[in-house]
Design an enzyme around this catalytic site. Structure first.
Site, PDB file in Angstrom:
ATOM      1  N   ASP A 178      -9.586  22.891  21.885  1.00 34.14           N
ATOM      2  CA  ASP A 178      -9.003  24.213  22.146  1.00 34.14           C
ATOM      3  C   ASP A 178      -9.461  25.280  21.159  1.00 34.14           C
ATOM      4  O   ASP A 178      -9.838  26.373  21.558  1.00 34.14           O
ATOM      5  CB  ASP A 178      -7.471  24.126  22.149  1.00 34.14           C
ATOM      6  CG  ASP A 178      -6.990  23.209  23.250  1.00 34.14           C
ATOM      7  OD1 ASP A 178      -6.859  23.682  24.390  1.00 34.14           O
ATOM      8  OD2 ASP A 178      -6.769  22.007  22.977  1.00 34.14           O
ATOM      9  N   ARG A 209       2.537  24.930   8.098  1.00 33.67           N
ATOM     10  CA  ARG A 209       2.136  26.258   8.590  1.00 33.67           C
ATOM     11  C   ARG A 209       2.020  27.277   7.465  1.00 33.67           C
ATOM     12  O   ARG A 209       1.030  28.008   7.402  1.00 33.67           O
ATOM     13  CB  ARG A 209       3.085  26.746   9.690  1.00 33.67           C
ATOM     14  CG  ARG A 209       3.210  25.797  10.881  1.00 33.67           C
ATOM     15  CD  ARG A 209       1.887  25.251  11.360  1.00 33.67           C
ATOM     16  NE  ARG A 209       2.009  24.237  12.382  1.00 33.67           N
ATOM     17  CZ  ARG A 209       1.049  23.397  12.730  1.00 33.67           C
ATOM     18  NH1 ARG A 209      -0.132  23.431  12.117  1.00 33.67           N
ATOM     19  NH2 ARG A 209       1.243  22.502  13.672  1.00 33.67           N
ATOM     20  N   ASP A 264       5.663  26.775  16.167  1.00 28.93           N
ATOM     21  CA  ASP A 264       4.533  27.030  15.267  1.00 28.93           C
ATOM     22  C   ASP A 264       3.986  28.445  15.377  1.00 28.93           C
ATOM     23  O   ASP A 264       3.567  29.028  14.381  1.00 28.93           O
ATOM     24  CB  ASP A 264       3.445  25.975  15.487  1.00 28.93           C
ATOM     25  CG  ASP A 264       3.846  24.624  14.917  1.00 28.93           C
ATOM     26  OD1 ASP A 264       4.551  24.622  13.879  1.00 28.93           O
ATOM     27  OD2 ASP A 264       3.465  23.586  15.482  1.00 28.93           O
ATOM     28  N   SER A 317       0.485  15.639  22.596  1.00 32.57           N
ATOM     29  CA  SER A 317       0.153  16.711  21.663  1.00 32.57           C
ATOM     30  C   SER A 317       0.559  16.225  20.274  1.00 32.57           C
ATOM     31  O   SER A 317       1.718  15.864  20.040  1.00 32.57           O
ATOM     32  CB  SER A 317       0.925  17.974  22.043  1.00 32.57           C
ATOM     33  OG  SER A 317       0.859  18.883  20.981  1.00 32.57           O
TER      34      SER A 317
HETATM   35  N1  ARG Z   1       8.618  20.059  16.888  1.00 32.91           N
HETATM   36  C1  ARG Z   1       8.049  20.037  15.595  1.00 32.91           C
HETATM   37  C2  ARG Z   1       8.228  21.340  14.878  1.00 32.91           C
HETATM   38  O1  ARG Z   1       8.429  22.339  15.502  1.00 32.91           O
HETATM   39  C3  ARG Z   1       6.628  19.586  15.577  1.00 32.91           C
HETATM   40  C4  ARG Z   1       5.660  20.396  16.353  1.00 32.91           C
HETATM   41  C5  ARG Z   1       4.322  19.795  16.183  1.00 32.91           C
HETATM   42  N2  ARG Z   1       3.482  19.864  17.293  1.00 32.91           N
HETATM   43  C6  ARG Z   1       3.066  18.855  18.048  1.00 32.91           C
HETATM   44  N3  ARG Z   1       2.067  19.073  18.798  1.00 32.91           N
HETATM   45  N4  ARG Z   1       3.639  17.698  18.082  1.00 32.91           N
HETATM   46  O2  ARG Z   1       8.159  21.380  13.676  1.00 32.91           O
END
Ligand code: ARG
Length: 401
Positions: A14, A95, A124, A175
């Site tokens: 991506d 992040r 995110d 993911s």
């Molecule tokens: N739900 C978690 C958060 O918001 C993890 C997100 C991570 N992304 C993934 N593709 N699993 O911190």
């Protein structure tokens, strides 16, 4: 002068496509930014080369593993931060460190805009953009998947049409986001919340049902930070890595939750954070003997709020900073050793020692040598229950009971 955009680049399909996609949609030059937070996989140099091959005018790569461990994972450990009581904030704390590097790269290369590969449904995007707004208030944000209609199918078609050096056939149904603090897996089969995760989902942890022999470990802390494992000096990064290996082998740190996202939906996520969960368990037990009762109780509510702020993308906010100051102050005496057995998916503490402990053997003992004056308990209880007793008398009078 042509406008420049820095892009948070993972090296995957991506974001590789996003380089050219953003270029075509905006006419800007794209600078790829790859940050190593201990996600493993390819070398930064391979990622750099791919970014350039995909059309980036510059590639900025940073080994931020120690920075991430020291400045992001350690505060999370000091807070014992678990969002909704479960999630050690794996993605949430990565992040802000990526944001720091994005803003730094934007300055270095004269970019006006920062871009990331998040969708419009997750946390995110919020963490990236709130962080960027805070550290670089003049910078604009753009998300190709969300704002420029870059779907997965279009990404594959684009990569094939342009002959980009990137795998388009491998189809991972999940993911995944990972770093040294842990791993997060979602989507696909897991979206049915009654479905148990299958074995293939896990990577940091072995199946706890068939564990090897129990593993006993001694973790030494200094002011809330791990400094040695079994007597061998370690950096925070090494402590996490070592416990990822050892706790991971015992299946420690698997988490399956439905969590409340900031955007208002509940979503299912599988986490594995063997090192993080082993460290948090040990750290909490050391706090139990080194932090005074009222401070400890208050810290639990501070920790919960801290975890919510960090989950909600407020890493760089004033309140988060103030809570950090409180948490830091509580760690002054959190030094000593914790002994823990890791086995069958559990990490269980079975010994603790500290020069700054508040555990007073003479006060606690039921044997001879007891210095606790039991005669004072009677009066204490009388007064402790007084206000409830007075209120109860009033209730009985008013209700005529
Ligand atoms: N739900 C978690 C958060 O918001 C993890 C997100 C991570 N992304 C993934 N593709 N699993 O911190």
């Amino acid at each position: 002068m042509t406008e420049r955009i820095v892009l948070a680049y993972s090296g995957g399909l991506d974001t590789s496509v996003a380089i050219g996609w953003i270029g075509e949609a905006t006419g800007a030059e794209v600078i790829a930014v790859a940050v190593d937070v201990g996600q493993g996989g390819e070398s930064l140099e391979d990622i750099r080369q791919r970014a350039l091959a995909c059309g980036a005018v510059e590639a900025y790569v940073a080994d931020a593993r120690d920075e991430f461990a020291n400045e992001y994972a350690m505060p999370t450990l000091k807070a014992n931060a678990l969002y909704q009581g479960h999630y050690p904030l794996v993605s949430a704390i990565s992040r802000p460190v990526i944001v720091k590097h994005l803003v730094k790269a934007a300055r270095e290369f004269g970019a006006t805009t920062v871009s990331h590969g998040c969708t419009g449904k997750g946390n995110d995007q919020v963490r990236f953009e709130v962080g960027i707004q805070t550290l670089g208030p003049d910078l604009k944000c753009i998300a190709p998947v969300r704002d420029l209609a870059l779907t997965r199918d279009k990404a594959i078609a684009f990569a094939e049409a342009k002959g980009l050096p990137i795998e388009t056939t491998k189809k991972n149904p999940y993911s995944i986001d990972q770093n040294v603090w842990g791993r997060a897996v979602e989507t696909g089969y897991l979206e049915d919340i009654w479905n148990a995760p299958t074995k293939d989902i896990y990577d940091y942890t072995a199946t706890p049902e068939f564990p090897p022999a129990p593993d006993e470990v001694i973790i030494s802390f200094h002011q809330g930070v791990p400094v040695a494992i079994d007597g061998v000096k370690v950096s925070p990064l090494q402590a996490i890595q070592e416990l990822n290996r050892r706790a991971g082998a015992q299946g420690v740190g698997r988490i399956d939750v439905v969590e409340d996202r900031l955007v208002g939906i509940k979503s299912r996520e599988i986490y594995e954070a063997p090192g993080a969960m082993a460290l948090i368990t040990a750290h909490k037990h050391l706090e139990d003997i080194t932090i005074e009762r009222e401070q400890a109780r208050f810290k639990a509510t501070v920790s919960q709020r801290w975890a919510e702020l960090v989950y909600d993308g407020q890493w760089f906010s004033p309140l988060k900073r103030s809570l950090d100051a409180f948490i830091e102050d509580t760690q002054k005496y959190v030094s000593g050793d914790i002994r823990m057995t890791m086995h069958g998916g559990q990490a269980i503490v079975n010994g603790r020692r500290s020069d700054t402990s508040l555990y007073d053997f003479d006060l606690a003992t039921y044997d001879t040598g007891d210095t606790f004056d039991q005669s004072q308990a009677k009066g204490f209880i009388e007064l402790w229950g007084m206000s409830s007793k007075v209120a109860s008398r009033r209730d009985q009078r008013v209700q005529g009971l």
